[in-house]
Design a protein around this motif. Structure first.
Motif, PDB file in Angstrom:
ATOM      1  N   PHE A  24     -21.233  38.100 -12.619  1.00  0.00           N
ATOM      2  CA  PHE A  24     -20.946  36.685 -12.465  1.00  0.00           C
ATOM      3  C   PHE A  24     -21.742  36.012 -11.354  1.00  0.00           C
ATOM      4  O   PHE A  24     -21.683  34.799 -11.195  1.00  0.00           O
ATOM      5  CB  PHE A  24     -19.450  36.505 -12.170  1.00  0.00           C
ATOM      6  N   LEU A  27     -23.705  32.674 -11.630  1.00  0.00           N
ATOM      7  CA  LEU A  27     -23.116  31.506 -12.271  1.00  0.00           C
ATOM      8  C   LEU A  27     -22.787  30.406 -11.284  1.00  0.00           C
ATOM      9  O   LEU A  27     -22.610  30.642 -10.095  1.00  0.00           O
ATOM     10  CB  LEU A  27     -21.847  31.930 -13.011  1.00  0.00           C
ATOM     11  N   GLN A  31     -18.682  27.156 -13.754  1.00  0.00           N
ATOM     12  CA  GLN A  31     -18.544  28.179 -14.795  1.00  0.00           C
ATOM     13  C   GLN A  31     -17.505  29.225 -14.395  1.00  0.00           C
ATOM     14  O   GLN A  31     -16.678  29.643 -15.193  1.00  0.00           O
ATOM     15  CB  GLN A  31     -19.895  28.858 -15.035  1.00  0.00           C
ATOM     16  N   GLU A 128     -23.301  32.343 -23.152  1.00  0.00           N
ATOM     17  CA  GLU A 128     -23.252  31.196 -22.263  1.00  0.00           C
ATOM     18  C   GLU A 128     -23.624  31.507 -20.818  1.00  0.00           C
ATOM     19  O   GLU A 128     -24.123  30.674 -20.099  1.00  0.00           O
ATOM     20  CB  GLU A 128     -21.827  30.607 -22.245  1.00  0.00           C
ATOM     21  N   TYR A 129     -23.264  32.719 -20.391  1.00  0.00           N
ATOM     22  CA  TYR A 129     -23.351  32.965 -18.963  1.00  0.00           C
ATOM     23  C   TYR A 129     -24.577  33.797 -18.614  1.00  0.00           C
ATOM     24  O   TYR A 129     -24.689  34.967 -18.990  1.00  0.00           O
ATOM     25  CB  TYR A 129     -22.061  33.615 -18.455  1.00  0.00           C
TER      26      TYR A 129
END
Lengths: 238, 238
Positions: A24, A27, A31, A128-129
């Motif tokens: 993560f 991001l 998000q 998406e990420y």
DNA sequence: TCAACTCTTTGACCTAGCACAAAGTCCGCC
DNA sequence: GGCGGACTTTGTGCTAGGTCAAAGAGTTGA
């Protein structure tokens, strides 16, 4: 049998939980917020199943705290530990390898905390990420490597070497520096160690007693402290 | 040591080579043509390395014919076979698990034929070709499952059961129905079988001799025919 | 404070399968 | 066609480590 306890949503989660974790870390705050809002958080007691082999892979997890071992249970009821997973890693990512049931059981080794998401969000996460997919597959690669290593160990090493190796891996992953050595950071029984190394608790007990006499380790009930890691390394090389 | 022989481009490849293979089966003729035009085709003798552990993962492969085993070599020079890969599967897909060196050595078990592509095309394959990524990860999942199984076997089963299992897996994957049983489709020595099952060629030889006396198998030099698969299944269950 | 667990230790024994050794068999090549 | 190498078989120990058994030591909770 291990009951799978119901999930429970806790108070609003803080973004800092995820920002430093590789899948993560690239991001934006916005998000991460979305991801957290979709997450369910839950605490697990030591020794319970997060998910079980063969069950519908309906959720994927991020272990925030604690320690999980991935085990398989043989037809005769023995447990074999295939992997240990430390906090900060994804778990139960069956979808990433095209499966729709979990290929193994995940049991907590200590009290643990994990976030989870419904598996239907998986594709979204991947597309998406930014960086999520890449990091996930890196994790996967790492685990494949570990499994490989484990196969080689089982195939070629003596019990003493395997136990020494297991201990070294544990103190590397979760060692805590304490007075006179490094201690494994969670309660672990001889039985656990024997499942990790494919031997019996008796043999593990004998080995530890021997090492203790030589001053390599110190141990009490469920606690193991390694005093002389280097000597263990020597042992582990055969 | 195993030399890695140079690649060589063969005459124009026919599209039918790929159309029926899962990673490519959803593609249009035009796309397959492009893929083939970028491919290098090569024949490998039995017992040579397609790629080696630790080397730069600069190409990925599709095994068109033959049989490859994925091995690791221990510090003391023993070989441990982690997986067997039959024709029709991708190979050397390090990039899929975020690695840039090969995690193991791939050796041909028989004379084999493979296509290969430079690894820099990997991302293109994944993004451009519908179904390629999905199928690749399914393959990966399958392999992870196999490795898991192998760990459990090594950890819990006796040598006899492991050898029986290995034989069963081999006839399932590459068995050829012949007069009076099913034969393994490529030359395999006791040594090979012992590397697959983490034992010695002596023990394998003794087991096969025993089974042959009971009529379960028949074997000549490098050839094994299973006459009574069911009895082997019983043995493999312990 | 005692009863009931759960975890650990230690002893005595036994066996699967490895190591070592030697001979037999098949195969390709000169 | 016979020589050398690669594969296989079989015998004889031997021992790592499993099994079985029993008792000791923390821990929990009533």
């Amino acid at each position: 049998m291990n009951e799978i306890a119901p999930r429970k949503t806790l108070p609003r989660l803080d973004e800092s939980l995820l920002t430093h974790l590789p899948p993560f870390s690239r991001l934006e705050k916005r998000q991460i917020r979305t991801i957290l809002d979709q997450a369910t958080s839950r605490r697990y007691d030591a020794g319970v199943a997060v998910f079980e082999e063969g069950h519908d892979a309906d959720r994927f997890y991020m272990l925030l705290d604690g320690y999980v071992r991935v085990v398989r249970i043989t037809p005769t009821g023995e447990q074999v530990t295939a992997l240990h997973i430390p906090a900060g890693q994804l778990l139960g990512i069956a979808k990433a390898i095209g499966r729709d049931t979990y290929p193994a059981t995940a049991m907590t080794a200590t009290e643990s905390i994990a976030l989870s998401w419904p598996m239907r969000l998986w594709d979204t996460f991947v597309t998406e990420y930014d960086g999520f997919a890449t990091e996930t597959y890196k994790t996967l690669g790492h685990r494949v490597g570990e499994m490989n290593t484990r196969i080689v160990e089982l195939a070629t090493q003596q019990v003493e070497q395997r136990v020494a190796n297991a201990l070294l891996r544990l103190i590397n992953q979760t060692g805590r520096k304490v007075d006179g050595g490094i201690e494994i950071n969670f309660p672990i029984t001889r039985q656990d160690l024997s499942e990790l190394t494919a031997t019996t608790l008796h043999t593990v007990s004998r080995l530890l007693s021997g090492w203790e006499k030589q001053g390599l380790v110190e141990s009490k009930r469920k606690r193991i402290k390694v005093c002389d890691p280097h000597a263990l390394v020597v042992l582990s090389q055969g």
